[in-house]
Enzyme design. Structure first.
Site, PDB file in Angstrom:
ATOM      1  CB  ILE A 158      45.538  30.047  34.185  1.00 49.15           C
ATOM      2  CG1 ILE A 158      46.507  28.872  34.337  1.00 49.15           C
ATOM      3  CG2 ILE A 158      44.096  29.555  34.164  1.00 49.15           C
ATOM      4  CD1 ILE A 158      46.401  28.156  35.683  1.00 49.15           C
ATOM      5  CG  ASP A 177      47.027  40.006  38.255  1.00 46.93           C
ATOM      6  OD1 ASP A 177      47.795  40.539  39.094  1.00 46.93           O
ATOM      7  OD2 ASP A 177      47.286  38.932  37.690  1.00 46.93           O
ATOM      8  CB  ALA A 235      43.446  29.549  41.064  1.00 44.61           C
ATOM      9  NE  ARG A 236      47.750  25.457  44.490  1.00 46.80           N
ATOM     10  CZ  ARG A 236      47.999  24.936  43.282  1.00 46.80           C
ATOM     11  NH1 ARG A 236      47.021  24.799  42.408  1.00 46.80           N
ATOM     12  NH2 ARG A 236      49.208  24.556  42.948  1.00 46.80           N
ATOM     13  CG  ASP A 260      40.370  21.423  38.867  1.00 52.46           C
ATOM     14  OD1 ASP A 260      39.898  20.266  38.751  1.00 52.46           O
ATOM     15  OD2 ASP A 260      41.571  21.681  38.651  1.00 52.46           O
ATOM     16  CD  GLU A 265      42.904  20.503  46.200  1.00 55.24           C
ATOM     17  OE1 GLU A 265      43.948  19.951  45.800  1.00 55.24           O
ATOM     18  OE2 GLU A 265      42.468  21.547  45.730  1.00 55.24           O
ATOM     19  CG  HIS A 284      44.555  20.238  42.311  1.00 55.18           C
ATOM     20  ND1 HIS A 284      45.073  20.841  43.432  1.00 55.18           N
ATOM     21  CD2 HIS A 284      45.318  20.673  41.276  1.00 55.18           C
ATOM     22  CE1 HIS A 284      46.113  21.597  43.087  1.00 55.18           C
ATOM     23  NE2 HIS A 284      46.279  21.490  41.782  1.00 55.18           N
ATOM     24  N   GLY A 286      43.169  20.178  36.612  1.00 53.62           N
ATOM     25  CA  GLY A 286      43.089  21.108  35.490  1.00 53.62           C
ATOM     26  C   GLY A 286      44.264  21.056  34.538  1.00 53.62           C
TER      27      GLY A 286
HETATM   28  N1  LIG Z   1      43.737  23.488  38.784  1.00 60.40           N
HETATM   29  C1  LIG Z   1      44.964  23.145  38.453  1.00 60.40           C
HETATM   30  O1  LIG Z   1      45.256  21.988  38.189  1.00 60.40           O
HETATM   31  C2  LIG Z   1      46.021  24.192  38.378  1.00 60.40           C
HETATM   32  C3  LIG Z   1      45.991  25.304  39.173  1.00 60.40           C
HETATM   33  N2  LIG Z   1      46.983  26.243  39.092  1.00 60.40           N
HETATM   34  C4  LIG Z   1      46.902  27.408  39.964  1.00 60.40           C
HETATM   35  O2  LIG Z   1      46.646  28.547  39.147  1.00 60.40           O
HETATM   36  C5  LIG Z   1      47.482  29.616  39.566  1.00 60.40           C
HETATM   37  C6  LIG Z   1      47.747  30.544  38.393  1.00 60.40           C
HETATM   38  O3  LIG Z   1      48.511  29.868  37.413  1.00 60.40           O
HETATM   39  P1  LIG Z   1      49.246  30.702  36.258  1.00 60.40           P
HETATM   40  O4  LIG Z   1      48.297  31.650  35.650  1.00 60.40           O
HETATM   41  O5  LIG Z   1      49.960  29.750  35.403  1.00 60.40           O
HETATM   42  O6  LIG Z   1      50.293  31.500  37.153  1.00 60.40           O
HETATM   43  P2  LIG Z   1      50.980  32.894  36.884  1.00 60.40           P
HETATM   44  O7  LIG Z   1      52.105  32.962  37.838  1.00 60.40           O
HETATM   45  O8  LIG Z   1      51.246  33.068  35.423  1.00 60.40           O
HETATM   46  O9  LIG Z   1      49.869  33.969  37.289  1.00 60.40           O
HETATM   47  C7  LIG Z   1      49.435  34.165  38.595  1.00 60.40           C
HETATM   48  C8  LIG Z   1      48.788  35.538  38.620  1.00 60.40           C
HETATM   49  O10 LIG Z   1      48.106  35.714  39.861  1.00 60.40           O
HETATM   50  C9  LIG Z   1      48.186  37.097  40.129  1.00 60.40           C
HETATM   51  N3  LIG Z   1      47.805  37.433  41.497  1.00 60.40           N
HETATM   52  C10 LIG Z   1      48.515  37.260  42.644  1.00 60.40           C
HETATM   53  N4  LIG Z   1      47.798  37.711  43.691  1.00 60.40           N
HETATM   54  C11 LIG Z   1      46.627  38.180  43.186  1.00 60.40           C
HETATM   55  C12 LIG Z   1      45.472  38.768  43.769  1.00 60.40           C
HETATM   56  N5  LIG Z   1      45.400  38.999  45.078  1.00 60.40           N
HETATM   57  N6  LIG Z   1      44.445  39.125  42.956  1.00 60.40           N
HETATM   58  C13 LIG Z   1      44.515  38.906  41.625  1.00 60.40           C
HETATM   59  N7  LIG Z   1      45.580  38.358  41.017  1.00 60.40           N
HETATM   60  C14 LIG Z   1      46.626  37.996  41.804  1.00 60.40           C
HETATM   61  C15 LIG Z   1      49.640  37.433  39.792  1.00 60.40           C
HETATM   62  O11 LIG Z   1      49.845  38.814  39.652  1.00 60.40           O
HETATM   63  C16 LIG Z   1      49.815  36.666  38.496  1.00 60.40           C
HETATM   64  O12 LIG Z   1      49.524  37.479  37.369  1.00 60.40           O
HETATM   65  C17 LIG Z   1      48.747  28.929  40.115  1.00 60.40           C
HETATM   66  O13 LIG Z   1      49.394  29.761  41.065  1.00 60.40           O
HETATM   67  C18 LIG Z   1      48.188  27.672  40.734  1.00 60.40           C
HETATM   68  O14 LIG Z   1      47.894  27.914  42.078  1.00 60.40           O
HETATM   69  C19 LIG Z   1      48.000  26.117  38.185  1.00 60.40           C
HETATM   70  C20 LIG Z   1      48.070  25.029  37.362  1.00 60.40           C
HETATM   71  C21 LIG Z   1      47.109  23.951  37.420  1.00 60.40           C
HETATM   72  O1  LIG Z   2      50.749  23.552  38.546  1.00 62.86           O
HETATM   73  C1  LIG Z   2      49.964  23.656  39.501  1.00 62.86           C
HETATM   74  O2  LIG Z   2      49.980  24.603  40.298  1.00 62.86           O
HETATM   75  C2  LIG Z   2      48.927  22.659  39.686  1.00 62.86           C
HETATM   76  O3  LIG Z   2      47.991  22.854  40.416  1.00 62.86           O
HETATM   77  C3  LIG Z   2      49.031  21.408  38.948  1.00 62.86           C
HETATM   78  O4  LIG Z   2      49.989  20.668  39.523  1.00 62.86           O
HETATM   79  P1  LIG Z   2      49.671  19.783  40.799  1.00 62.86           P
HETATM   80  O5  LIG Z   2      48.501  18.947  40.450  1.00 62.86           O
HETATM   81  O6  LIG Z   2      49.397  20.788  41.891  1.00 62.86           O
HETATM   82  O7  LIG Z   2      50.921  19.036  41.035  1.00 62.86           O
END
Ligand SMILES: NC(=O)C1=CN([C@@H]2O[C@H](COP(=O)(O)OP(=O)(O)OC[C@H]3O[C@@H](n4cnc5c(N)ncnc54)[C@H](O)[C@@H]3O)[C@@H](O)[C@H]2O)C=CC1
Ligand SMILES: O=C(O)C(=O)COP(=O)(O)O
Length: 314
Positions: A158, A177, A235-236, A260, A265, A284, A286
């Protein structure tokens, strides 16, 4: 005995009839759980022993839950989506339950939401939208994105997608990161957190939530930010201390936020955030596009059935 799979993730449940044939043509029975948001640990402990596989949503997938499943039929699990902060992977390893998340599924979708939030914060669309609805004709003077600095926290799928979009909009990107070692566009500057937070006009949270970075945006860091910083979190929720954020919004230290995700939640009815004007809220959601849900569900199903040893064509 027919293999049975439990699905508890709302995005996949919303399209379950589309996915049912992918199970049934391989001789597997699928049960969509009745989920509003998430199931409780007690509900999961009651259900899981009857299933061989589990496609997990945002449920509390704790050691107790996996132990209860393992005492019954549970053999494998997949976390639908990316975030694994609700899943005890160590417990699965100890119990011999194969498990994975669905990596690299939603980089584009969530970055689209993040970029739209940055643009909306820059132009204060929350003021305009509410004003027009109230019969006014507000003209807030916004910021141009071009030339502004984005502090990007997280360079995963992301984060890298959002960096590309921000650079295309002419923003300067300073990224935090500590774990990402891969390639980046030359324009992305690396930093440690919160070393250069004072420079950022915008902050965007795109990192995984871990025990180590819970509340990484807290009162101390907020006090170091540029006055009037604009913040988005796709993210979270627990990455940000919401109490500290609310105080910073009230004082004007933070200009506005687009969230988001939240610490709790759905956002509680009595959350003070609800009454704050300079806010944009998501649910939530995204990742939730037809394309994203199909892509991720196909990956989750194929991976889980692979773990369960189901032949490609049964
Ligand atoms: N809003 C939504 O609907 C969604 C939210 N998410 C959230 O977004 C997060 C990221 O998703 P992706 O990029 O696909 O995952 P990813 O696994 O590709 O990347 C996560 C990144 O976070 C970094 N990270 C870990 N701890 C850190 C810190 N203290 N400071 C800075 N960076 C740190 C990791 O090194 C990694 O590069 C997921 O873990 C999930 O919690 C994901 C999908 C949908
Ligand atoms: O892939 C993630 O981490 C997401 O946040 C999106 O999926 P979810 O809505 O948490 O089931």
């Amino acid at each position: 005995m027919t293999l049975k799979v439990l699905v508890t993730c709302p995005p996949m449940l919303g399209m379950i009839e589309e996915f049912r044939p992918l199970f049934e043509r391989r001789g597997v029975e699928v049960t969509p759980a009745k989920v509003v948001q998430t199931l409780s640990q007690d509900e999961l402990c009651g259900l899981l022993p009857q299933y061989d596989g589990w496609i997990i949503g945002d449920d509390p997938a704790t050691r107790r839950v996996f132990e209860a499943g393992k005492a019954g039929r549970l053999k494998a699990a997949v976390k639908w989506g990316i975030g694994v902060d609700n899943v005890d992977f160590a417990a699965c390893k100890d119990l011999g339950i194969p498990i994975t998340n669905c990596p690299n599924m939603f980089g584009g979708e969530v970055a689209d939401v993040g970029m739209s939030y940055l643009a909306a914060l820059a132009r204060e669309t929350f003021t305009i939208d509410r004003g027009v609805r109230d019969g006014k004709w507000p003209k807030p003077r916004g910021l141009s994105l071009s030339g502004r600095t984005l502090g990007l926290i997280g360079l995963g799928d992301i984060g890298r997608n959002l960096a590309g979009r921000a650079l295309a909009a002419g923003m300067k990107v300073v990224a935090y990161d500590p774990f990402y070692q891969g390639e980046l566009p030359a324009e992305v500057q690396r930093a440690t957190w919160p070393a250069r937070v004072e420079e950022a006009d915008f902050l965007a949270f795109t990192c995984a939530l871990t025990a180590a970075n819970t509340h990484m945006l807290n009162a101390d860091v907020l006090a170091r930010c540029k006055r009037g910083v604009r913040i988005t979190n796709v993210a979270r929720g627990p990455l940000i201390d919401e109490q500290a954020l609310i105080a910073a919004l009230q004082s004007g230290q933070v200009h506005s936020v687009a969230l988001d995700v939240f610490e709790v939640e759905p956002l509680p009815m009595d959350s003070p955030l609800r009454g704050m004007p300079n806010t944009i809220f998501g649910s939530h959601n995204g990742s939730n596009t037809v394309d994203g849900v199909v892509r991720c569900s196909h990956f989750a199903i194929a991976t889980l059935l692979g773990y369960l040893g189901v032949p490609e064509t049964a």
